[in-house]
Design a protein around this motif. Structure first.
Motif, PDB file in Angstrom:
ATOM      1  N   UNK A  91      -7.929  38.806  15.842  1.00 13.60           N
ATOM      2  CA  UNK A  91      -6.911  37.970  15.789  1.00 13.60           C
ATOM      3  C   UNK A  91      -7.638  36.638  16.150  1.00 13.60           C
ATOM      4  N   UNK A  92      -7.199  35.663  15.836  1.00 15.47           N
ATOM      5  CA  UNK A  92      -7.485  34.250  16.091  1.00 15.47           C
ATOM      6  C   UNK A  92      -6.619  33.840  17.414  1.00 15.47           C
ATOM      7  N   UNK A  93      -6.923  34.061  18.460  1.00 16.24           N
ATOM      8  CA  UNK A  93      -6.223  34.037  19.742  1.00 16.24           C
ATOM      9  C   UNK A  93      -5.932  32.721  20.038  1.00 16.24           C
ATOM     10  N   UNK A  94      -6.946  31.674  19.869  1.00 18.39           N
ATOM     11  CA  UNK A  94      -6.657  30.165  20.058  1.00 18.39           C
ATOM     12  C   UNK A  94      -5.676  29.454  18.978  1.00 18.39           C
ATOM     13  N   UNK A  95      -5.617  30.183  17.967  1.00 19.96           N
ATOM     14  CA  UNK A  95      -4.856  29.786  16.685  1.00 19.96           C
ATOM     15  C   UNK A  95      -3.260  30.250  17.266  1.00 19.96           C
TER      16      UNK A  95
END
Length: 296
Positions: A91-95
């Protein structure tokens, strides 16, 4: 006294107009693992981490509230426009953080502890599902409805699903059993055991999953074991438009009843393997194919 009462009523009315959530009851719902999620108001910015979740949210009227979804969310058509934030492995946690969600809905089997726990550590409310039976799906509708502010519509959808499911069960309950093999891949041969919801669909239609007793949820099998079990019908995950390249390879196994009697069919994987409203579309196809096998 009358003027005082009038003033109090006016104050309460103005409070309701300018503070619409001040008197609203909080939303408190348990997920499928007993974790209680509390929201002060319905979620308006939702991230869906699985395609079945996305489908259900759209089905109950909450599709426009989804601000992020997994890469496989492809139904309905509008879902394809949603920003992608994860796949099955990462998963792209920053996004996710940048989208400022007030709720993330996750699927335990599909997302896993690594992704779910990391999102919780970011301080984002997470609701985790693990739907195990067809009868659990209406409850999924109503819980998503409460979380997203679409309770009334979700309740109607849940009742409609339950009626349709009951009708299918009634129509097929007295029919003779059909030995069924469900294929999800060819090399290696992969199927699903009796704990998977696909097996519940087979049973709903009066069938018996020939690998229901296998130990893994997703067993790897060999052609010899399929020949020995002699299924009367073979269902492969796929569609006529996207027919798997291996579908026609069954023709060389004429000693299997399903092949000999031309009872090898395709059902779109999205209709069978996603725990959402469309699973009943897949079930109707399954029941039709098993009935054809009975008539051979």
């Amino acid at each position: 006294m009358k003027n005082l009462q009038h003033s109090l009523n006016l104050i309460l009315l103005l409070g309701a107009v300018f503070c619409p959530f001040s008197l609203a009851a909080e939303i408190s719902i348990e997920d499928d693992f007993g974790n209680r999620l509390v929201l002060q108001q319905p979620a308006q910015r939702i991230i869906s981490l699985a395609p079945n979740i996305t489908e259900v949210l759209f089905h109950i009227g909450a599709g426009e509230q989804i601000v992020g979804a997994d890469e496989y969310s492809n139904y309905p058509e509008q879902a394809k426009q949603i920003l992608r934030v994860n796949n099955h492995a990462a998963a792209n946690y920053e996004l996710i953080l940048s989208l400022q969600p007030d709720l993330v809905i996750a699927w335990q089997s599909g997302n896993g502890d690594k992704i779910i726990n990391r999102i919780r550590q970011l301080g984002i409310p997470v609701f985790v599902i693990e739907t195990r039976s067809l009868e659990d799906i209406p409850n999924l509708f109503t819980r998503f409805g409460a979380l997203s502010g679409h309770a009334e519509n979700a309740e109607q959808k849940a009742e409609s699903f339950s009626r349709r499911l009951s009708l299918l069960r009634e129509q097929n309950s007295a029919k003779s059993e059909v030995r069924t093999f469900y294929q999800i891949w060819d090399e290696p041969l992969i199927t699903l055991n009796g704990a998977h919801m696909v097996s519940s669909v087979i049973e709903l239609c009066g069938g018996r999953n020939i690998f229901a007793d296998a130990i893994p949820l997703v067993p790897y099998v060999n052609i010899e074991s399929i020949v020995a079990a002699d299924p009367q019908v073979i269902i492969a995950g796929g569609s006529k438009e996207e027919k798997p390249h291996w579908f026609n390879s069954w023709r060389k196994w004429g000693q299997i009843s399903a092949v000999r009697n031309q009872q090898v069919y395709l059902i779109g994987a999205d209709l069978m393997q996603r725990h959402s409203v469309r699973i009943l579309d897949g079930a109707e196809l399954m029941c039709d194919y098993l009935q054809r096998a009975r008539e051979k």
